[in-house]
Design a protein around this motif. Structure first.
Motif, PDB file in Angstrom:
ATOM      1  N   VAL A  89       0.898  -1.156   0.000  1.00  0.00           N
ATOM      2  CA  VAL A  89       0.000   0.000   0.000  1.00  0.00           C
ATOM      3  C   VAL A  89       0.934   1.203   0.000  1.00  0.00           C
ATOM      4  O   VAL A  89       1.475   1.586   1.031  1.00  0.00           O
ATOM      5  CB  VAL A  89      -0.924  -0.005   1.230  1.00  0.00           C
ATOM      6  N   CYS A  90       1.129   1.769  -1.165  1.00  0.00           N
ATOM      7  CA  CYS A  90       2.198   2.750  -1.348  1.00  0.00           C
ATOM      8  C   CYS A  90       2.007   4.029  -0.528  1.00  0.00           C
ATOM      9  O   CYS A  90       2.971   4.572  -0.005  1.00  0.00           O
ATOM     10  CB  CYS A  90       2.339   3.079  -2.830  1.00  0.00           C
ATOM     11  N   GLU A  91       0.803   4.505  -0.420  1.00  0.00           N
ATOM     12  CA  GLU A  91       0.539   5.706   0.367  1.00  0.00           C
ATOM     13  C   GLU A  91      -0.421   5.343   1.491  1.00  0.00           C
ATOM     14  O   GLU A  91      -1.214   4.424   1.379  1.00  0.00           O
ATOM     15  CB  GLU A  91      -0.067   6.799  -0.515  1.00  0.00           C
ATOM     16  N   GLU A  92      -0.354   6.098   2.567  1.00  0.00           N
ATOM     17  CA  GLU A  92      -1.145   5.778   3.757  1.00  0.00           C
ATOM     18  C   GLU A  92      -2.647   5.757   3.480  1.00  0.00           C
ATOM     19  O   GLU A  92      -3.368   4.901   3.960  1.00  0.00           O
ATOM     20  CB  GLU A  92      -0.828   6.789   4.856  1.00  0.00           C
ATOM     21  N   ASP A  93      -3.145   6.703   2.695  1.00  0.00           N
ATOM     22  CA  ASP A  93      -4.580   6.802   2.426  1.00  0.00           C
ATOM     23  C   ASP A  93      -4.997   6.064   1.160  1.00  0.00           C
ATOM     24  O   ASP A  93      -6.157   6.135   0.758  1.00  0.00           O
ATOM     25  CB  ASP A  93      -4.993   8.275   2.320  1.00  0.00           C
ATOM     26  N   ASN A  94      -4.088   5.381   0.530  1.00  0.00           N
ATOM     27  CA  ASN A  94      -4.367   4.700  -0.726  1.00  0.00           C
ATOM     28  C   ASN A  94      -5.229   3.461  -0.478  1.00  0.00           C
ATOM     29  O   ASN A  94      -5.022   2.731   0.482  1.00  0.00           O
ATOM     30  CB  ASN A  94      -3.054   4.302  -1.393  1.00  0.00           C
ATOM     31  N   THR A  95      -6.206   3.227  -1.330  1.00  0.00           N
ATOM     32  CA  THR A  95      -7.053   2.044  -1.201  1.00  0.00           C
ATOM     33  C   THR A  95      -6.639   0.936  -2.158  1.00  0.00           C
ATOM     34  O   THR A  95      -7.114  -0.189  -2.032  1.00  0.00           O
ATOM     35  CB  THR A  95      -8.526   2.401  -1.459  1.00  0.00           C
ATOM     36  N   ALA A  96      -5.754   1.229  -3.095  1.00  0.00           N
ATOM     37  CA  ALA A  96      -5.294   0.231  -4.052  1.00  0.00           C
ATOM     38  C   ALA A  96      -4.017  -0.431  -3.530  1.00  0.00           C
ATOM     39  O   ALA A  96      -3.152   0.214  -2.954  1.00  0.00           O
ATOM     40  CB  ALA A  96      -5.020   0.877  -5.405  1.00  0.00           C
ATOM     41  N   VAL A  97      -3.924  -1.738  -3.731  1.00  0.00           N
ATOM     42  CA  VAL A  97      -2.743  -2.488  -3.326  1.00  0.00           C
ATOM     43  C   VAL A  97      -1.966  -2.856  -4.582  1.00  0.00           C
ATOM     44  O   VAL A  97      -2.529  -3.350  -5.552  1.00  0.00           O
ATOM     45  CB  VAL A  97      -3.146  -3.762  -2.556  1.00  0.00           C
ATOM     46  N   VAL A  98      -0.662  -2.603  -4.558  1.00  0.00           N
ATOM     47  CA  VAL A  98       0.207  -2.968  -5.679  1.00  0.00           C
ATOM     48  C   VAL A  98       0.819  -4.325  -5.347  1.00  0.00           C
ATOM     49  O   VAL A  98       1.543  -4.470  -4.356  1.00  0.00           O
ATOM     50  CB  VAL A  98       1.319  -1.913  -5.885  1.00  0.00           C
ATOM     51  N   TRP A  99       0.500  -5.330  -6.169  1.00  0.00           N
ATOM     52  CA  TRP A  99       0.990  -6.685  -5.936  1.00  0.00           C
ATOM     53  C   TRP A  99       2.165  -6.960  -6.858  1.00  0.00           C
ATOM     54  O   TRP A  99       2.155  -6.602  -8.032  1.00  0.00           O
ATOM     55  CB  TRP A  99      -0.109  -7.709  -6.212  1.00  0.00           C
ATOM     56  N   PHE A 100       3.214  -7.629  -6.322  1.00  0.00           N
ATOM     57  CA  PHE A 100       4.358  -8.020  -7.144  1.00  0.00           C
ATOM     58  C   PHE A 100       5.039  -9.228  -6.518  1.00  0.00           C
ATOM     59  O   PHE A 100       4.872  -9.510  -5.338  1.00  0.00           O
ATOM     60  CB  PHE A 100       5.354  -6.861  -7.313  1.00  0.00           C
ATOM     61  N   TRP A 101       5.806  -9.959  -7.357  1.00  0.00           N
ATOM     62  CA  TRP A 101       6.520 -11.141  -6.881  1.00  0.00           C
ATOM     63  C   TRP A 101       7.846 -10.716  -6.289  1.00  0.00           C
ATOM     64  O   TRP A 101       8.581  -9.927  -6.863  1.00  0.00           O
ATOM     65  CB  TRP A 101       6.780 -12.121  -8.030  1.00  0.00           C
ATOM     66  N   LEU A 102       8.159 -11.278  -5.131  1.00  0.00           N
ATOM     67  CA  LEU A 102       9.425 -11.017  -4.457  1.00  0.00           C
ATOM     68  C   LEU A 102      10.221 -12.313  -4.470  1.00  0.00           C
ATOM     69  O   LEU A 102       9.742 -13.354  -4.041  1.00  0.00           O
ATOM     70  CB  LEU A 102       9.158 -10.558  -3.021  1.00  0.00           C
ATOM     71  N   HIS A 103      11.441 -12.252  -4.999  1.00  0.00           N
ATOM     72  CA  HIS A 103      12.285 -13.439  -5.127  1.00  0.00           C
ATOM     73  C   HIS A 103      13.419 -13.388  -4.107  1.00  0.00           C
ATOM     74  O   HIS A 103      13.862 -12.313  -3.700  1.00  0.00           O
ATOM     75  CB  HIS A 103      12.864 -13.536  -6.544  1.00  0.00           C
ATOM     76  N   GLU A 104      13.909 -14.569  -3.730  1.00  0.00           N
ATOM     77  CA  GLU A 104      14.994 -14.668  -2.766  1.00  0.00           C
ATOM     78  C   GLU A 104      16.265 -14.061  -3.365  1.00  0.00           C
ATOM     79  O   GLU A 104      16.527 -14.162  -4.549  1.00  0.00           O
ATOM     80  CB  GLU A 104      15.222 -16.138  -2.410  1.00  0.00           C
ATOM     81  N   GLY A 105      17.037 -13.417  -2.530  1.00  0.00           N
ATOM     82  CA  GLY A 105      18.276 -12.785  -2.982  1.00  0.00           C
ATOM     83  C   GLY A 105      18.355 -11.364  -2.461  1.00  0.00           C
ATOM     84  O   GLY A 105      18.040 -11.092  -1.301  1.00  0.00           O
ATOM     85  N   GLU A 106      18.763 -10.440  -3.320  1.00  0.00           N
ATOM     86  CA  GLU A 106      18.893  -9.045  -2.904  1.00  0.00           C
ATOM     87  C   GLU A 106      17.526  -8.384  -2.747  1.00  0.00           C
ATOM     88  O   GLU A 106      16.517  -8.881  -3.226  1.00  0.00           O
ATOM     89  CB  GLU A 106      19.712  -8.280  -3.942  1.00  0.00           C
ATOM     90  N   ALA A 107      17.537  -7.231  -2.096  1.00  0.00           N
ATOM     91  CA  ALA A 107      16.292  -6.482  -1.890  1.00  0.00           C
ATOM     92  C   ALA A 107      15.740  -6.003  -3.225  1.00  0.00           C
ATOM     93  O   ALA A 107      16.499  -5.651  -4.131  1.00  0.00           O
ATOM     94  CB  ALA A 107      16.550  -5.293  -0.972  1.00  0.00           C
ATOM     95  N   GLN A 108      14.410  -6.002  -3.354  1.00  0.00           N
ATOM     96  CA  GLN A 108      13.739  -5.554  -4.578  1.00  0.00           C
ATOM     97  C   GLN A 108      12.843  -4.375  -4.259  1.00  0.00           C
ATOM     98  O   GLN A 108      12.360  -4.231  -3.133  1.00  0.00           O
ATOM     99  CB  GLN A 108      12.921  -6.693  -5.180  1.00  0.00           C
ATOM    100  N   ARG A 109      12.597  -3.552  -5.258  1.00  0.00           N
ATOM    101  CA  ARG A 109      11.780  -2.349  -5.083  1.00  0.00           C
ATOM    102  C   ARG A 109      10.341  -2.594  -5.493  1.00  0.00           C
ATOM    103  O   ARG A 109      10.059  -3.371  -6.392  1.00  0.00           O
ATOM    104  CB  ARG A 109      12.326  -1.216  -5.949  1.00  0.00           C
ATOM    105  N   CYS A 110       9.442  -1.878  -4.829  1.00  0.00           N
ATOM    106  CA  CYS A 110       8.048  -1.858  -5.248  1.00  0.00           C
ATOM    107  C   CYS A 110       7.994  -1.091  -6.566  1.00  0.00           C
ATOM    108  O   CYS A 110       8.598  -0.022  -6.684  1.00  0.00           O
ATOM    109  CB  CYS A 110       7.195  -1.165  -4.189  1.00  0.00           C
ATOM    110  N   PRO A 111       7.300  -1.604  -7.581  1.00  0.00           N
ATOM    111  CA  PRO A 111       7.280  -0.912  -8.870  1.00  0.00           C
ATOM    112  C   PRO A 111       6.576   0.446  -8.835  1.00  0.00           C
ATOM    113  O   PRO A 111       6.793   1.277  -9.721  1.00  0.00           O
ATOM    114  CB  PRO A 111       6.543  -1.875  -9.794  1.00  0.00           C
ATOM    115  N   SER A 112       5.777   0.701  -7.826  1.00  0.00           N
ATOM    116  CA  SER A 112       5.026   1.954  -7.784  1.00  0.00           C
ATOM    117  C   SER A 112       5.704   3.014  -6.922  1.00  0.00           C
ATOM    118  O   SER A 112       5.934   4.129  -7.375  1.00  0.00           O
ATOM    119  CB  SER A 112       3.613   1.686  -7.271  1.00  0.00           C
ATOM    120  N   CYS A 113       6.037   2.674  -5.679  1.00  0.00           N
ATOM    121  CA  CYS A 113       6.545   3.696  -4.754  1.00  0.00           C
ATOM    122  C   CYS A 113       8.046   3.619  -4.516  1.00  0.00           C
ATOM    123  O   CYS A 113       8.634   4.575  -4.018  1.00  0.00           O
ATOM    124  CB  CYS A 113       5.811   3.623  -3.422  1.00  0.00           C
ATOM    125  N   GLY A 114       8.663   2.495  -4.802  1.00  0.00           N
ATOM    126  CA  GLY A 114      10.113   2.384  -4.631  1.00  0.00           C
ATOM    127  C   GLY A 114      10.553   1.859  -3.274  1.00  0.00           C
ATOM    128  O   GLY A 114      11.750   1.850  -2.989  1.00  0.00           O
TER     129      GLY A 114
END
Length: 126
Positions: A89-114
């Motif tokens: 949930v990129c912003e506190e008041d946001n009602t939309a959830v950004v879903w993405f796959w997280l793979h083992e290894g290094e840290a990954q970024r959210c495609p929307s908020c970073g």
């Protein structure tokens, strides 16, 4: 007439008899008190109680630690698999959830908020 006589006799008999006080059944606490939760616990409940004494959280029941979400301090996502789907949930008041796959290894970024997320292996306690 006979029925009136029987009813009156029954009522007088019931009113004249007093019930003897009945003593409450005494509980057989051989140790001299009510056992504590720790003394009664068995199975998984006992495992959780012993872990709580040691400060551990074997079943992830407590609130997770807060992370900054930066590359140096990413949000930790435990998983028993090598990948996991994560909702951000990129912003506190946001009602939309950004879903993405997280793979083992290094840290990954959210495609929307970073915000950064890192998948760590998690072993189940049983």
């Amino acid at each position: 007439m006979a029925s009136r006589f029987l009813v009156r006799t029954a009522v007088r008999a019931a009113l004249s008899r007093r019930a003897a006080p009945v003593q409450a059944a005494a509980r057989g606490f051989a140790a001299g008190g009510i056992p504590t939760d720790e003394e009664q616990a068995t199975g998984l409940e006992k495992i959780v109680m012993n872990a709580a004494k040691q400060g551990a959280d074997p079943y992830s029941m407590l609130k997770p630690k807060e992370y900054a979400g930066t590359k140096q301090d990413p949000h930790i996502v435990p998983s028993i698999n090598k990948k996991r789907i994560v909702g951000c949930v990129c912003e506190e008041d946001n009602t939309a959830v950004v879903w993405f796959w997280l793979h083992e290894g290094e840290a990954q970024r959210c495609p929307s908020c970073g915000a950064h997320y890192k998948l760590v292996p998690h072993e189940l306690p049983h």
